[in-house]
Design a protein around this motif. Structure first.
Motif, mmCIF file in Angstrom:
data_model
loop_
_atom_site.group_PDB
_atom_site.id
_atom_site.type_symbol
_atom_site.label_atom_id
_atom_site.label_comp_id
_atom_site.label_asym_id
_atom_site.label_seq_id
_atom_site.Cartn_x
_atom_site.Cartn_y
_atom_site.Cartn_z
ATOM 1 N N THR A 68 -22.984 38.840 -24.056
ATOM 2 C CA THR A 68 -23.395 37.251 -23.609
ATOM 3 C C THR A 68 -24.559 37.530 -22.467
ATOM 4 O O THR A 68 -24.667 38.451 -21.904
ATOM 5 C CB THR A 68 -22.030 36.816 -23.021
ATOM 6 O OG1 THR A 68 -21.412 37.547 -21.771
ATOM 7 C CG2 THR A 68 -20.871 36.739 -24.031
ATOM 8 N N THR A 69 -25.214 36.378 -22.269
ATOM 9 C CA THR A 69 -26.221 36.467 -21.398
ATOM 10 C C THR A 69 -26.050 35.047 -20.680
ATOM 11 O O THR A 69 -25.664 33.996 -21.141
ATOM 12 C CB THR A 69 -27.515 36.032 -22.207
ATOM 13 O OG1 THR A 69 -27.494 37.370 -22.931
ATOM 14 C CG2 THR A 69 -28.687 36.046 -21.297
ATOM 15 N N GLU A 70 -26.432 35.216 -19.602
ATOM 16 C CA GLU A 70 -26.545 33.820 -18.477
ATOM 17 C C GLU A 70 -27.987 33.256 -18.293
ATOM 18 O O GLU A 70 -28.589 33.397 -17.786
ATOM 19 C CB GLU A 70 -26.049 34.047 -17.123
ATOM 20 C CG GLU A 70 -24.490 34.651 -17.023
ATOM 21 C CD GLU A 70 -24.067 34.465 -15.593
ATOM 22 O OE1 GLU A 70 -24.629 34.072 -14.614
ATOM 23 O OE2 GLU A 70 -22.923 35.201 -15.552
ATOM 24 N N PHE A 71 -28.294 32.564 -19.454
ATOM 25 C CA PHE A 71 -29.657 31.736 -19.551
ATOM 26 C C PHE A 71 -29.658 30.745 -18.366
ATOM 27 O O PHE A 71 -30.604 30.634 -17.599
ATOM 28 C CB PHE A 71 -30.000 31.231 -20.600
ATOM 29 C CG PHE A 71 -30.155 32.070 -21.883
ATOM 30 C CD1 PHE A 71 -31.150 32.982 -21.727
ATOM 31 C CD2 PHE A 71 -29.219 31.932 -23.036
ATOM 32 C CE1 PHE A 71 -30.990 33.718 -23.062
ATOM 33 C CE2 PHE A 71 -29.557 32.495 -24.077
ATOM 34 C CZ PHE A 71 -30.515 33.631 -24.088
ATOM 35 N N ARG A 72 -28.522 30.105 -18.123
ATOM 36 C CA ARG A 72 -28.333 29.361 -16.964
ATOM 37 C C ARG A 72 -26.998 29.828 -16.282
ATOM 38 O O ARG A 72 -26.303 30.721 -16.602
ATOM 39 C CB ARG A 72 -27.665 28.006 -17.434
ATOM 40 C CG ARG A 72 -28.712 27.113 -18.186
ATOM 41 C CD ARG A 72 -28.126 25.719 -18.659
ATOM 42 N NE ARG A 72 -28.972 24.884 -19.164
ATOM 43 C CZ ARG A 72 -28.448 24.133 -20.179
ATOM 44 N NH1 ARG A 72 -27.262 24.373 -20.623
ATOM 45 N NH2 ARG A 72 -29.104 23.631 -20.989
ATOM 46 N N PRO A 73 -27.357 30.005 -15.063
ATOM 47 C CA PRO A 73 -26.320 30.409 -13.958
ATOM 48 C C PRO A 73 -24.833 29.992 -14.305
ATOM 49 O O PRO A 73 -24.498 28.993 -14.362
ATOM 50 C CB PRO A 73 -26.531 29.763 -12.468
ATOM 51 C CG PRO A 73 -28.216 29.476 -12.569
ATOM 52 C CD PRO A 73 -28.420 29.185 -14.022
ATOM 53 N N VAL A 223 -41.613 22.600 -37.929
ATOM 54 C CA VAL A 223 -41.907 24.174 -37.447
ATOM 55 C C VAL A 223 -41.035 24.879 -37.278
ATOM 56 O O VAL A 223 -41.095 26.223 -37.134
ATOM 57 C CB VAL A 223 -42.800 24.056 -36.191
ATOM 58 C CG1 VAL A 223 -44.179 23.122 -36.505
ATOM 59 C CG2 VAL A 223 -42.133 23.328 -34.969
ATOM 60 N N GLY A 224 -39.721 24.459 -37.353
ATOM 61 C CA GLY A 224 -38.487 25.233 -36.913
ATOM 62 C C GLY A 224 -37.904 24.876 -35.749
ATOM 63 O O GLY A 224 -37.911 23.885 -35.370
ATOM 64 N N LEU A 225 -37.260 25.739 -35.074
ATOM 65 C CA LEU A 225 -36.467 25.350 -33.898
ATOM 66 C C LEU A 225 -37.237 25.439 -32.544
ATOM 67 O O LEU A 225 -37.865 26.239 -32.186
ATOM 68 C CB LEU A 225 -35.440 26.466 -33.797
ATOM 69 C CG LEU A 225 -34.313 25.971 -32.938
ATOM 70 C CD1 LEU A 225 -32.766 26.461 -33.503
ATOM 71 C CD2 LEU A 225 -34.395 26.533 -31.481
ATOM 72 N N LEU A 226 -37.442 24.257 -31.897
ATOM 73 C CA LEU A 226 -38.088 24.167 -30.688
ATOM 74 C C LEU A 226 -36.678 23.893 -29.517
ATOM 75 O O LEU A 226 -36.202 23.058 -29.680
ATOM 76 C CB LEU A 226 -38.947 22.752 -30.783
ATOM 77 C CG LEU A 226 -40.334 22.835 -31.499
ATOM 78 C CD1 LEU A 226 -40.986 21.349 -31.356
ATOM 79 C CD2 LEU A 226 -41.113 24.242 -31.168
ATOM 80 N N GLY A 227 -37.031 24.887 -28.622
ATOM 81 C CA GLY A 227 -35.952 24.666 -27.472
ATOM 82 C C GLY A 227 -35.983 23.807 -26.619
ATOM 83 O O GLY A 227 -37.072 23.119 -26.440
ATOM 84 N N ASN A 228 -34.961 23.319 -25.969
ATOM 85 C CA ASN A 228 -34.784 22.678 -24.990
ATOM 86 C C ASN A 228 -34.911 23.304 -23.348
ATOM 87 O O ASN A 228 -35.028 22.819 -22.584
ATOM 88 C CB ASN A 228 -33.505 21.684 -24.938
ATOM 89 C CG ASN A 228 -32.381 22.049 -24.923
ATOM 90 O OD1 ASN A 228 -32.442 23.586 -24.747
ATOM 91 N ND2 ASN A 228 -31.282 21.490 -24.924
ATOM 92 N N VAL A 229 -34.862 24.648 -23.591
ATOM 93 C CA VAL A 229 -34.956 25.446 -22.253
ATOM 94 C C VAL A 229 -36.090 26.600 -22.750
ATOM 95 O O VAL A 229 -36.064 27.030 -23.963
ATOM 96 C CB VAL A 229 -33.801 25.921 -21.705
ATOM 97 C CG1 VAL A 229 -32.910 24.775 -21.233
ATOM 98 C CG2 VAL A 229 -33.039 27.002 -22.700
#
Ligand SMILES: [Cu+2]
Length: 500
Positions: A68-73, A223-229
């Motif tokens: 697991t990763t904390e992309f957001r705190p 185009v595929g997946l465009l992220g929101n972060v």
């Protein structure tokens, strides 16, 4: 020529409707990227991979695993990484060394490890024919036999590459100059201390749900997946604190679909290297476009105490029917760079960096590749079919054409190529280096010059494909073998392999 497909049209209008709705509640821009409140998380630097030299072979061991990763705190997102929860350690080897990587699959599905940009035998390439089943270890061994450069590694399972890379399996592979070489002298003058003034910057966008899960369904964007972060080295809102007058950023676009236009508002930087190595000389730029898979090494000069933002401007993607639906109207900050009050001195970037160049007059074979929808030259990827046969020792010119009204790019395994024309004109200065991946504007042709020096093998193919990973997964890929003169491609191995 075929126009926009019904499927593409629906996808584009669907995404368009969403963007219009967003615009209604945000009068500032139509950007679909939401930025963090602050850029104050120290930029994580991927560890250097450990290795040991066994019988003259620098040997690395990495394991793909979940975590697991904390992309957001304080929000845990399930991800995959090599030797960790996300990303991978940075591997380093010098030109002229023999290396081996033993790759263990600790996931519960098959994956692979492809060395993007590496010149090596096709059965060591880690493409879709070198799959690693769960629990297995695959060993690749080869000689580092190309110019020093910044490469990367990522899975290449046919039909699932987007998902595997998006979950986090992407690491850097630095090729260092051979000791005593001309390039070693140049590297000595460029910022070169890993994590201090030579900084890995792996950029990847994600779409996160409110609960922090990675979203895989983007509503069918063309185009595929465009992220929101947008993440850098696995975090959002990162700050890089620098202690030297110059810093070298090794930029990698590890995104599955998004193209960036990276720069520092109000100032220029020096581009010193692209995918396959140093440029002939530094190029002063305000921004550089990077499509998925491309790298750029830039040197940024800093004044004591100042702060700058690495920013992604609205990328110029060429003529788009619905620009905002493919990310062309997205603009956002990526990474804050903060200089300490006192900076140690850095050498100036040398005016000449290296020499290279293939001669287009030597090209004896021309091939044409038309990308349309999910087909190259009217054919979708078939694991059991070899599309092109190349004779070892030949120099070729590949003309690659984007027949669609939306973005593609083009990546060729095995070689570094030179772009000799874009839309019939000379390439811009940032495209005059050695490349393995190039952006394709809609309706435009690029001509690529490449030489197939060695590793003849009629059975195991290399890939060429669009590096917008959903496009690749859905069939925008082909296979070529390099053979000895007079020899024919032998698809028996891959035919048996593909059906088993
Ligand atoms: Cu594509």
């Amino acid at each position: 020529m075929n126009g926009i497909s019904r499927r593409s049209f629906l996808a584009v209008t669907g995404a368009g409707a969403a963007a219009v709705t967003l615009a209604g509640c945000n009068v500032v821009s139509t950007s679909s990227v939401s930025e963090p409140d602050a850029y104050d998380t120290a930029l994580p630097i991927p560890p250097l991979a450990e290795s040991e030299v066994i019988d003259g072979v620098r040997t690395f061991r990495i394991t793909a695993q979940p975590g697991t990763t904390e992309f957001r705190p304080d929000v845990d997102t399930p991800t995959w990484g090599w030797d960790g929860a996300y990303g991978g350690p940075t591997m380093r080897a010098a030109v002229g060394e023999r290396v081996a990587v033993e790759v263990t699959n600790g996931l519960d599905e098959a994956t692979s490890a492809h060395w993007h940009g590496m010149h090596l035998p096709p059965d060591m390439d880690g493409g879709p024919h070198q799959m690693i089943v769960p629990g297995d270890t695959w060993r690749a061994e080869w000689l580092i036999n190309q110019a020093p450069c910044t490469l990367w590694y990522h899975p290449h399972p046919h039909g699932a590459t987007e998902r595997h890379v998006y979950r986090g399996l992407a690491g850097l592979f630095y090729l260092d100059p051979a000791p005593g070489s001309d390039e070693a002298a140049v590297y000595g003058q460029l910022p070169h201390t890993y994590g201090v003034d030579d900084i890995p910057v792996v950029i990847s966008d994600k779409r996160l749900s409110d609960g922090g899960e990675l979203v895989f369904d983007d509503g069918g964007n063309e185009v595929g997946l465009l992220g929101n972060v947008v993440t850098v080295n696995g975090v959002t809102g990162a700050v890089l604190r620098v202690s030297t007058e110059r810093v070298r950023l090794r930029l990698l676009n590890a995104s599955t679909a998004r193209t960036y236009s990276l720069g520092l508002p109000g100032r220029t930087f020096q581009l010193v290297a692209t995918d396959g190595g140093l440029l002939r000389g530094p190029v002063e730029l305000e921004k550089i476009r990077l499509s998925p898979g491309e790298r750029a090494e830039v040197v940024v000069a800093m004044e004591p105490g100042e702060q700058v933002m690495l920013h992604s401007f609205e990328p110029d993607l060429g003529n788009m029917i619905v620009p905002f639906a493919v990310g062309a109207n997205d603009e956002f900050d990526v990474l804050r760079i903060e200089a300490e009050g006192e900076l140690s001195s850095s050498e100036e970037v040398p005016g000449e960096l290296t020499a290279f160049g293939q001669d287009p007059e030597q090209a004896t074979v021309r091939r044409e590749f038309r990308l349309s929808g999910r087909q190259i030259n009217d054919a979708r990827m078939d694991m059991a079919r070899i599309d092109e046969t190349v004779e070892v020792g030949t120099t070729e010119i590949w003309t690659v054409i984007n027949d669609d009204p939306s973005p593609h790019n083009f990546h060729v395994h095995d070689v570094q190529f030179e772009v000799i024309s874009v839309g019939g004109s000379e390439p811009s200065p940032e495209l005059r280096g050695r490349k393995d991946t190039v952006y394709l504007e809609p309706g435009r042709a690029v001509e690529l010059l490449m030489t197939f020096e060695d590793y003849a093998d009629p059975q195991w193919p290399y890939m060429y494909h669009c590096h917008l990973l959903r496009h690749e997964d859905e069939g925008l890929m082909g296979q070529f073998v390099v053979v000895n003169p007079g020899e024919r491609a032998d698809p028996s191995m891959i035919a048996g392999h593909a059906h088993h």
